[in-house]
Design an enzyme around this catalytic site. Structure first.
Site, PDB file in Angstrom:
ATOM      1  N   LEU A 287       0.861  -1.177   0.000  1.00  0.00           N
ATOM      2  CA  LEU A 287       0.000   0.000   0.000  1.00  0.00           C
ATOM      3  C   LEU A 287       0.899   1.228   0.000  1.00  0.00           C
ATOM      4  O   LEU A 287       1.982   1.215   0.601  1.00  0.00           O
ATOM      5  CB  LEU A 287      -0.908   0.016   1.235  1.00  0.00           C
ATOM      6  CG  LEU A 287      -2.015  -1.047   1.300  1.00  0.00           C
ATOM      7  CD1 LEU A 287      -2.754  -0.959   2.630  1.00  0.00           C
ATOM      8  CD2 LEU A 287      -2.993  -0.896   0.141  1.00  0.00           C
ATOM      9  N   ASP A 288       0.452   2.290  -0.666  1.00  0.00           N
ATOM     10  CA  ASP A 288       1.236   3.519  -0.720  1.00  0.00           C
ATOM     11  C   ASP A 288       1.451   4.081   0.683  1.00  0.00           C
ATOM     12  O   ASP A 288       0.697   3.785   1.616  1.00  0.00           O
ATOM     13  CB  ASP A 288       0.527   4.573  -1.573  1.00  0.00           C
ATOM     14  CG  ASP A 288       0.410   4.157  -3.028  1.00  0.00           C
ATOM     15  OD1 ASP A 288       1.175   3.272  -3.454  1.00  0.00           O
ATOM     16  OD2 ASP A 288      -0.452   4.719  -3.729  1.00  0.00           O
ATOM     17  N   THR A 289       2.444   4.941   0.807  1.00  0.00           N
ATOM     18  CA  THR A 289       2.784   5.534   2.105  1.00  0.00           C
ATOM     19  C   THR A 289       1.581   6.195   2.765  1.00  0.00           C
ATOM     20  O   THR A 289       1.346   6.033   3.968  1.00  0.00           O
ATOM     21  CB  THR A 289       3.907   6.580   1.922  1.00  0.00           C
ATOM     22  OG1 THR A 289       5.028   5.956   1.297  1.00  0.00           O
ATOM     23  CG2 THR A 289       4.335   7.154   3.270  1.00  0.00           C
TER      24      THR A 289
ATOM     25  N   THR B  31      -1.594   5.615   2.153  1.00  0.00           N
ATOM     26  CA  THR B  31      -2.800   4.782   2.115  1.00  0.00           C
ATOM     27  C   THR B  31      -2.931   3.981   3.402  1.00  0.00           C
ATOM     28  O   THR B  31      -1.950   3.440   3.911  1.00  0.00           O
ATOM     29  CB  THR B  31      -2.770   3.826   0.906  1.00  0.00           C
ATOM     30  OG1 THR B  31      -2.678   4.596  -0.293  1.00  0.00           O
ATOM     31  CG2 THR B  31      -4.018   2.967   0.856  1.00  0.00           C
TER      32      THR B  31
ATOM     33  N   HIS C   9       0.128   2.810  -7.934  1.00  0.00           N
ATOM     34  CA  HIS C   9      -0.742   3.973  -7.707  1.00  0.00           C
ATOM     35  C   HIS C   9      -2.048   3.875  -8.496  1.00  0.00           C
ATOM     36  O   HIS C   9      -2.592   4.889  -8.938  1.00  0.00           O
ATOM     37  CB  HIS C   9      -0.020   5.270  -8.098  1.00  0.00           C
ATOM     38  CG  HIS C   9       1.071   5.656  -7.161  1.00  0.00           C
ATOM     39  ND1 HIS C   9       1.899   6.732  -7.398  1.00  0.00           N
ATOM     40  CD2 HIS C   9       1.491   5.128  -5.987  1.00  0.00           C
ATOM     41  CE1 HIS C   9       2.782   6.843  -6.412  1.00  0.00           C
ATOM     42  NE2 HIS C   9       2.549   5.877  -5.541  1.00  0.00           N
TER      43      HIS C   9
END
Length: 255
Positions: free
Chosen positions: A116-118, A120, A207
């Protein structure tokens, strides 16, 4: 007493990512699944994880118990195994008793299933089972991932209907940084309000959710993964907390 240490064959297959619940019987029919050298055709066959030897088409399978964790990922953390100097790694939030699994010299190296993105939040799965994580992340399995999304701009009703149709059909996503352009797979977009929605996708490009909305002229300002398959995030988990998954919960990941 032996029965106390036995686990159903189909449960073992699911927990180790060898097969999904729906495919177990087909696997038993089409492949040579043996326990201690004897072929097995019943999905409910009891395996003694401590003493039995399992093989599929002559290839031995490790029956040592694996770890499966659900984490409610905090925003501002990274899925790398090491801090980057700016953000803490999600591994620093793993409970103390699992720490040694995260060490590089461990035979059972715990890892996240995907990333998961930073910025998120939400549902993140950890495991020591490489087959399981490969199956869950494999696009051929079409595993559903649902996100709660908040957008910078409110969309009028007519545009919301247009976007629902657009997302359900798939559309062109332009390149970003070192990532190539792609055509998104059909996705399910459900609006909660003019600027918030739930989005269900079956792939996990770099993303992706942010790029999908960006391609349609809007910007994601908050993103949280709330389910994988039919397994929903345990909302009792505070951000950064985690717990083990049951066999029943593991099977929900592929439904």
């Amino acid at each position: 007493m032996d029965g106390l240490f036995k686990e159903r064959l189909d449960t073992v297959f699911i927990r180790r990512g060898i097969s999904t619940h729906r495919r177990v019987r087909r696997l038993l029919q089409k492949h040579n699944v043996c326990v201690n050298g004897t072929r097995v055709l019943e999905s409910g066959f009891g395996l003694n994880l401590a003493t039995d030897e399992l093989s599929i088409d002559g290839i031995k399978k490790n029956l040592a118990p694996d770890i499966y964790l659900m984490m409610n990922k905090k925003s501002g953390t990274i899925c790398s195994t090491k801090d980057d100097g700016l953000y803490k790694t999600v591994y620093s939030f793993i409970p103390q008793k699992y720490f040694y699994y995260a060490k590089e010299n461990s035979l059972q190296k715990i890892h996240t299933v995907g990333r998961l993105d930073t910025d998120t939040e939400g549902l993140l799965i950890f495991t020591t089972n490489g087959d399981f994580s490969h199956s869950l992340a494999n696009p051929l399995f079409h595993v559903k991932k649902t996100y709660y999304v908040e957008l910078e701009k409110s969309e009028p009703e007519e545009q919301r209907k247009f976007l629902e149709k657009k997302f359900s059909e798939g559309f062109f996503i332009p390149p970003e940084k070192n990532e190539r352009e792609f055509i998104s797979r059909p996705a399910i977009l459900e609006w909660n309000s003019a600027n918030s929605c739930r989005l269900t996708i079956t792939e996990g490009k770099f993303h992706q959710v942010k790029r999908m909305f960006s391609a349609q002229g809007n910007k994601v300002i908050f993103l949280k993964r709330i389910s994988i398959g039919s397994l929903a995030l345990d909302e009792k988990l505070a951000p950064g907390d985690s717990r083990e998954l049951s066999s029943e919960e593991l099977s929900l990941l592929f439904k």
